[in-house]
Design a protein around this motif. Structure first.
Motif, PDB file in Angstrom:
ATOM      1  N   LYS A  62      42.505  34.302  34.836  1.00 40.16           N
ATOM      2  CA  LYS A  62      43.814  34.955  34.881  1.00 40.16           C
ATOM      3  C   LYS A  62      44.972  34.000  34.635  1.00 40.16           C
ATOM      4  CE  LYS A  62      45.309  37.907  37.681  1.00 40.16           C
ATOM      5  NZ  LYS A  62      45.734  39.175  38.256  1.00 40.16           N
ATOM      6  N   ARG A  64      45.975  32.285  37.153  1.00 47.07           N
ATOM      7  CA  ARG A  64      46.663  32.623  38.403  1.00 47.07           C
ATOM      8  C   ARG A  64      46.722  31.397  39.302  1.00 47.07           C
ATOM      9  NH1 ARG A  64      46.192  37.902  41.556  1.00 47.07           N
ATOM     10  NH2 ARG A  64      46.038  37.435  43.760  1.00 47.07           N
ATOM     11  N   SER A 149      44.015  42.328  40.229  1.00 46.85           N
ATOM     12  CA  SER A 149      44.212  43.175  39.054  1.00 46.85           C
ATOM     13  C   SER A 149      43.779  42.401  37.806  1.00 46.85           C
ATOM     14  CB  SER A 149      45.670  43.598  38.956  1.00 46.85           C
ATOM     15  OG  SER A 149      46.531  42.476  39.048  1.00 46.85           O
ATOM     16  N   ASN A 151      44.558  41.523  34.845  1.00 50.52           N
ATOM     17  CA  ASN A 151      45.554  41.167  33.833  1.00 50.52           C
ATOM     18  C   ASN A 151      45.780  39.667  33.887  1.00 50.52           C
ATOM     19  OD1 ASN A 151      46.795  42.282  36.511  1.00 50.52           O
ATOM     20  ND2 ASN A 151      48.207  40.686  35.803  1.00 50.52           N
ATOM     21  N   SER A 157      49.890  45.039  35.390  1.00 43.49           N
ATOM     22  CA  SER A 157      48.486  45.297  35.714  1.00 43.49           C
ATOM     23  C   SER A 157      47.836  46.125  34.614  1.00 43.49           C
ATOM     24  CB  SER A 157      48.378  46.053  37.040  1.00 43.49           C
ATOM     25  OG  SER A 157      48.758  45.216  38.105  1.00 43.49           O
ATOM     26  N   HIS A 240      56.611  39.000  38.069  1.00 42.65           N
ATOM     27  CA  HIS A 240      55.392  39.772  38.298  1.00 42.65           C
ATOM     28  C   HIS A 240      55.500  41.099  37.574  1.00 42.65           C
ATOM     29  CE1 HIS A 240      52.022  38.916  41.047  1.00 42.65           C
ATOM     30  NE2 HIS A 240      51.683  40.146  40.701  1.00 42.65           N
TER      31      HIS A 240
HETATM   32 MG    MG Z   1      48.063  41.714  40.259  1.00 45.74          MG
END
Ligand code: MG
Ligand code: TXA
Length: 352
Positions: A62, A64, A149, A151, A157, A240
């Protein structure tokens, strides 16, 4: 860059599950791989929650930050004890009433769950998704599954398998495609380690419904209205759910908002900007004559929620520079919609 894998897509009819495909996906999870799967809220990017290396792959795929904790998904209540400890009665009461469904509970983390799932926090987020594909996958894998999620970080998302593919092709082993996620917005996150409990993110389970069980439930202040929260400067909000295009959120009463949106749209067009409008169906005619790309969200809150991320991604695909949208009523699903719009706008809020 993560190592590239060959992403396989399996189509599943949720009314007639091909268990052979579920078995393959479950085996992939057990082997430490990544499987994207549909839930009733949005698509999730799943890994074995007991396996820190598999969980680490989620963060890499991700893009992330490791500081952002992940929700663990279970398919039966008995599994809750594997994930959390000192579970309060209220959690069991809420689970009995709302699971499977769009409620995520924050509880004390069990030591069986590795710290990286929760970004090192002593707590764990857990939910039981209400989707036959997700439940079958969890049951056959026989594991709790960590899944944010599906994405890329900070993108909207994924509510269609095509969104997952757009963001994660080559980064996820298998995508289970079962059509559009029904609700289209993420779950409601409720922190039960606080007294009274606190909603950290409004979502698919409405605050009104939660208040029937927890009358004194609190809501984290960042989810209040922009004017109440005093948000003015861009960049104050954590990026976000954002489309690539800049999103302008217009707030206020009917006529004035439409007028302000029309005026801004004309200015942007005069500046040679490509614009998109996320419109509630019955107000598209208010924008007649504007050379904008329109995406119609629908006219009921469930329809608008279902279509919001689809609309953001579609306008991005069309290459618009700016997306204009107006704030909606905050009751029911409107609270979650409001939150996602506010964050996608990243402070570009115009009070009319
Ligand atoms: Mg998310
Ligand atoms: O509907 C949903 O909740 C979807 C589907 C796939 O289940 N999942 C989802 O996950 O939206 P994600 O990672 O995109 O958002 C979950 C958010 C995180 O951003 C994090 O802030 C919060 O949940 N969270 C997770 N664990 C937490 C914890 N232990 N304490 C506080 N917040 C937590």
């Amino acid at each position: 860059m993560p190592e590239t894998v060959e992403t396989q897509i399996f189509y599943l009819d949720q009314d007639n599950l091909d268990m052979r495909l579920i078995e393959i996906a479950a085996a992939k999870l057990r082997a430490g791989g990544l499987v994207a799967f549909p839930t009733e809220t949005v698509y999730g990017l799943g890994a074995n929650a007991f396996d820190p290396d598999a969980v680490n792959r989620i963060f890499i795929a991700k893009g992330r930050p490791a500081s952002d904790p992940i929700i663990v998904h279970i398919h039966e209540l008995a599994r809750l004890e594997e994930v959390a400890v000192r579970i309060p009665d209220l959690a069991r009461q809420l689970a009995a009433k709302f699971w499977p469904g769009p409620l995520t509970m924050i509880l004390e983390r069990s030591e069986k769950i590795p710290p990286n799932v929760s970004a090192g926090l002593p707590t764990i987020a857990v939910r039981m998704p209400n989707h036959p594909v997700a439940l079958a996958l969890l049951q056959i894998a026989d594991l709790p599954v960590a899944a944010p999620s599906a994405n890329r970080f900070a993108h909207p998302s994924a509510t269609l398998a095509a969104h997952v593919h757009d963001d994660l092709n080559g980064r996820v082993d298998i995508i289970l495609d079962s059509g559009a996620a029904n609700i289209g917005l993420e779950s409601t996150i409720l922190d039960l380690t606080k007294t009274p409990p606190v909603v950290l993110r409004p979502g698919g389970l409405t605050l009104e419904t939660l208040r029937e069980i927890i009358p004194d439930v609190q809501v984290l202040s960042k989810h209040l209205r922009a004017d109440e929260a005093g948000i003015e400067a861009p960049g104050m909000l954590y990026k976000h759910y954002s489309p690539r295009a800049r999103l302008l959120l217009f707030l206020g009463g009917g006529e004035r908002v439409i007028l302000a949106m029309r005026t801004r749209a004309k200015q942007l067009l005069a500046d040679n900007k490509k614009i998109g409008i996320l419109a509630v169906n019955d107000e598209q005619s208010e924008f007649d004559g504007l050379a904008a790309h329109f995406f119609l969200l629908g006219s009921t809150l469930p329809d608008i929620s279902h279509n919001l991320f689809i609309g953001m991604r579609e306008l991005d695909r069309l290459g618009v520079d700016v997306i204009l949208v107006r704030g909606l009523d905050q009751s029911g699903l409107g609270a979650a919609l409001w939150d996602r719009l506010l964050r996608a706008a990243e402070g570009h809020v115009i009070n009319c």
